[in-house]
Design a protein around this motif. Structure first.
Motif, PDB file in Angstrom:
ATOM      1  N   LEU A 427    -117.004  46.628  19.577  1.00  0.00           N
ATOM      2  CA  LEU A 427    -115.577  46.303  19.482  1.00  0.00           C
ATOM      3  C   LEU A 427    -115.333  44.832  19.793  1.00  0.00           C
ATOM      4  O   LEU A 427    -114.505  44.167  19.162  1.00  0.00           O
ATOM      5  N   LEU A 428    -116.063  44.316  20.786  1.00  0.00           N
ATOM      6  CA  LEU A 428    -115.944  42.895  21.121  1.00  0.00           C
ATOM      7  C   LEU A 428    -116.529  42.024  20.012  1.00  0.00           C
ATOM      8  O   LEU A 428    -116.056  40.912  19.763  1.00  0.00           O
ATOM      9  N   SER A 429    -117.565  42.527  19.368  1.00  0.00           N
ATOM     10  CA  SER A 429    -118.189  41.778  18.269  1.00  0.00           C
ATOM     11  C   SER A 429    -117.188  41.532  17.151  1.00  0.00           C
ATOM     12  O   SER A 429    -117.190  40.468  16.513  1.00  0.00           O
ATOM     13  N   ASP A 430    -116.338  42.519  16.915  1.00  0.00           N
ATOM     14  CA  ASP A 430    -115.321  42.360  15.876  1.00  0.00           C
ATOM     15  C   ASP A 430    -114.366  41.206  16.208  1.00  0.00           C
ATOM     16  O   ASP A 430    -113.872  40.508  15.310  1.00  0.00           O
ATOM     17  N   VAL A 431    -114.106  41.016  17.506  1.00  0.00           N
ATOM     18  CA  VAL A 431    -113.249  39.901  17.935  1.00  0.00           C
ATOM     19  C   VAL A 431    -113.970  38.576  17.712  1.00  0.00           C
ATOM     20  O   VAL A 431    -113.396  37.606  17.200  1.00  0.00           O
ATOM     21  N   LEU A 432    -115.252  38.532  18.085  1.00  0.00           N
ATOM     22  CA  LEU A 432    -116.021  37.286  17.996  1.00  0.00           C
ATOM     23  C   LEU A 432    -116.134  36.752  16.568  1.00  0.00           C
ATOM     24  O   LEU A 432    -116.196  35.537  16.351  1.00  0.00           O
TER      25      LEU A 432
END
Length: 565
Positions: A427-432
């Motif tokens: 989920l954080l990867s999608d932000v990055l």
């Protein structure tokens, strides 16, 4: 000569001469006065009003009457033929006139007659031997005037008289300071001493501060007041206040007594550092009250390692004040509960545009993190650094954070989620990988990141390689997944400067992949941590060669639990 005095005048005036008459003459003298009808209402001064309580100086003696001596009243040696009771009556009457005059001057902004009435009062009092009461009275008026800018021009005229007076003297002011327990109440007395030229108490404290011996010194209340005065009147701006400069022991409840003494200094400081100082509920309440009184001044407050618990709610009241301009708040390991977190987030929703850094690490927040997410997605929120290490953040909380960052990706620069069991790093990867994402530092140490999570992170960094400067994945079992990160490092657009892979199960093969990537793009990485990985001789040799090669910019290289520099 016809006697034109009123009955009131006759009652108060024994036979005597004006105070302007030379006192060397043997006949009795006292203060001449006008009718006391003015005591029943405030004196209304007008700019053209030239009345004077004292008669004009002239050679003509005022009409006087001798007091009847048949009453066998005790006589005053300074005024032969005048009873001590009469002088007391004069003193009381003049004080009342002075108070009325003081009030009228403050209202009308006209210092007419003030100097004359003060001089009249001073002569009568100092010659009657009743000094201490006059000291109290005049000092009180002086201090009140210091607090009222409209009266400063009046005080400028009074100051020469006060300086010459035998009544208002330095030792008396020092005596008053010693009887007052609160620096807030005695600070104006130090201003009085300063203007009268006595800096003995102040210089003593300055020596303590310069030598650093103030921690060991057992200061009295008056000395603490002097500390406050010295710090507040220093030419240097109060940029940072550190309580540990004034107390011997960390995390000691006794430190709160010192904190209470220095609240005036805290109110005027830009940065207040109270790390591990034993701040109690009572201390937090006093601190919050002080900060509310000057909410727009403070920029940095660190209360980390104090057991605050629900006292955090008091600070929330400060944060939601629209005048509050606080930019940094440290609450690391403060026992903040769900309720405290709710109060903080509510305050930040009310006033979201100033706070830039928030550290809530080592507080068991759990799902309360979702409340913080509501703040982060507010377009007015300008938070740039958020630390939530070991806060019990769950996958659900991580999802809420990621959603908030997708809604408002352009402000957050640093995010620390270390020591939280996330698993859902994807989920954080999608932000990055969002091109609007400006995240520069991401800490995910001991978060249970898997091979799949590492692959998602690597993919996101390949899509948006130019922002992230620091990545910590220590204590995650990555193994050969490290090779995926190597693909990111060799990208010429990658600007990563620090990479933490301590205790990640990196093998010689993974080490070879990393060193190969760095040879392809040697100009950015400054720090690489591979400590506590079971590297063989080949891996160690590759890293040693890397360190010694002048083409690489590596400044710190950790491996086998040893720092090579």
């Amino acid at each position: 000569m016809e006697d034109t005095r009123t009955p009131r005048d006759q009652e108060l005036s024994p036979g005597c001469s004006s105070v302007h008459q030379k006192r060397s003459k043997p006949e009795p003298s006292c203060v001449s006065m006008k009718s006391d009808a003015s005591l029943d209402h405030l004196i209304n001064f007008k700019s053209e009003d030239t009345r004077s309580i004292l008669p004009p100086r002239s050679e003509t003696k005022p009409v006087c009457e001798k007091y009847d001596q048949t009453m066998n009243q005790p006589q005053d040696s300074t005024y032969p033929g005048v009873s001590h009771e009469v002088l007391i009556m004069f003193r009381s009457n003049l004080m009342k006139k002075f108070e009325r005059l003081y009030e009228g001057t403050a209202m009308q902004r006209n210092p007419t007659l003030l100097n004359e009435i003060y001089t009249e009062l001073y002569i009568t009092e100092s010659e009657s031997g009743e000094e201490e009461e006059l000291n109290e009275f005049c000092l009180d008026k002086f201090v009140k005037g210091k607090n009222n800018p409209e009266n400063m021009n009046v005080l400028q005229k009074l100051l020469p008289v006060i300086k010459e007076s035998r009544s208002v003297h330095n030792e008396f002011i020092k005596k008053k300071i010693r009887t007052i327990d609160s620096p807030e109440k005695s600070i104006n007395l130090f201003h009085c001493l300063n203007e009268l030229g006595d800096r003995s108490l102040v210089e003593e404290i300055q020596q303590y501060l310069k030598s650093g011996g103030i921690k060991e010194a057992k200061l009295s209340s008056s000395q603490w007041s002097a500390v406050v005065f010295v710090l507040l009147t220093s030419e240097e701006e109060l940029n940072e206040f550190r309580l540990d400069k004034f107390v011997e022991e960390q995390n000691n409840p006794e430190n709160m007594k010192v904190l209470q003494k220095l609240l005036l200094v805290i109110k005027e400081s830009r940065s207040v550092q109270l790390y591990d100082c034993g701040v109690t509920d009572e201390g937090c309440a006093a601190l919050a009250s002080a900060l509310r009184s000057n909410a727009s001044h403070l920029r940095d407050l660190d209360l980390s390692w104090n057991k605050l618990g629900d006292s955090v709610k008091m600070l929330s009241d400060v944060l939601q004040d629209p005048h509050c301009k606080l930019e940094k708040l440290g609450l690391y390991n403060c026992g903040v509960t769900d309720e405290g977190c709710a109060a903080l987030t509510s305050a930040l929703r009310s006033n979201p545009s100033h706070l830039r850094e928030l550290n809530l690490s080592w507080n068991k927040l759990g799902d309360s993190v979702k409340l913080l997410s509501d703040v982060l997605q507010d377009p007015h929120c300008k938070l740039e650094k958020l630390w939530l290490s070991d806060c019990g953040v769950t996958d659900e909380g991580c999802a809420a954070l990621a959603s908030a960052l997708r809604s408002n990706p352009s402000h957050l620069r640093e995010l620390n989620l270390s020591w939280n069991k996330l698993h859902s790093v994807k989920l954080l990867s999608d932000v990055l990988q969002d091109p609007h994402c400006k995240l520069e530092k991401l800490w995910l140490s001991y978060c249970g990141v898997t091979d799949e999570g590492c692959a998602a992170l690597a993919s996101a960094l390949r899509s948006n390689p130019s922002n992230l400067r620091e990545l910590d994945l220590s204590q995650n079992k990555l193994g050969d997944s490290v090779k995926l990160l190597s693909d990111v490092l060799q990208d010429p657009d990658c600007k990563l400067e620090k990479l933490g892979l301590s205790k990640c199960g990196v093998t010689d093969e993974g080490c070879a992949s990393l060193t190969s990537a760095l040879r392809s793009n040697p100009s950015h990485l400054r720090e690489l941590n591979l400590s506590e990985n079971k590297l063989g001789d080949s891996g160690v040799k590759l890293l040693s060669d890397l360190k010694d090669d002048p083409h690489y910019k590596l400044e710190s290289l950790y491996y086998c639990s040893v720092l090579v520099s």
